[in-house]
Design a protein around this motif. Structure first.
Motif: not given
Length: 207
Positions: A1-4, A6-11, A55-62, A69-76
């Motif tokens: 599962m990537g950081w973003l 699937d349910s949050g990609r559109t938003d 809905p997403a996961w990041v370990d710190r502010d980035r 964020l407009l193109g394909p979002v990979d695992e990172r």
């Protein structure tokens, strides 16, 4: 599962697309907002900060480029550009001062747009006025004023109204509302799909 999720990609993409349309060089700050949630922040060209949770996961502010964020979002998470974020953020969630029908906010925004079109075409008092001067005067106008229980007057400028409308944050159902919030020197409009924040005197740089 990537950081973003699937349910949050559109938003997330909708948020990034709108800020990039207003400022092609815009950046988005990704801030952890509880388990499985991230707050997306960006600054609009007229000095308002906008925020939407996804809905997403990041370990710190980035901070990342909005366009990434407009193109394909990979695992990172996209490449960090943390030094490009130069503004402080308001303490959340703030205090609700008043709840306004969403239709009233949309009406105020539509009236401002009509005024701008008329002034641009016909001038003011029969005299032509520069488009930038018109926009600045419009943004500084305070079409909404609410009062706290303690009697403090809270003006809501067109900067905030235009922000929530241009970002698509306002729901247009008959029973939808927009909250006016305050947090220290910050004033916000919190809507169904996101919020906009403005600090009196401008959004200061991070020292």
């Amino acid at each position: 599962m990537g950081w973003l999720a699937d349910s949050g990609r559109t938003d997330a993409r909708a948020f990034a697309a709108r800020v990039a349309r207003l400022d092609p060089g815009a950046v988005v700050r990704l801030r952890p907002a509880g388990e499985g949630a991230v707050a997306l922040w960006s600054r609009l060209p007229w000095g308002v900060l906008v925020c939407r949770g996804v809905p997403a996961w990041v370990d710190r502010d980035r901070t990342v480029a909005a366009r990434e964020l407009l193109g394909p979002v990979d695992e990172r998470v996209p490449t960090s550009r943390d030094t490009d974020w130069r503004w402080s953020l308001p303490p959340l969630p703030g205090t609700v001062v008043e709840r306004i029908p969403a239709a009233d906010v949309l009406r105020v925004g539509a009236a401002a747009a009509a005024t701008l079109r008329t002034a641009a075409a016909e001038g003011v008092g029969g005299r032509p006025v520069g488009s930038r001067m018109l926009r600045d005067a419009l943004l500084d106008h305070e079409p909404i004023v609410v009062t706290t229980e303690g009697g403090r007057r809270i003006p809501v400028s067109q900067r905030l109204v235009q922000a929530v409308i241009r970002m698509g944050f306002v729901a247009d159902g008959s029973g939808d509302f927009v909250d006016v919030r305050i947090s220290g020197p910050w004033t916000a409009l919190a809507c169904a799909y996101g919020s906009a924040w403005h600090r009196g005197g401008g959004s200061p740089l991070i020292g």
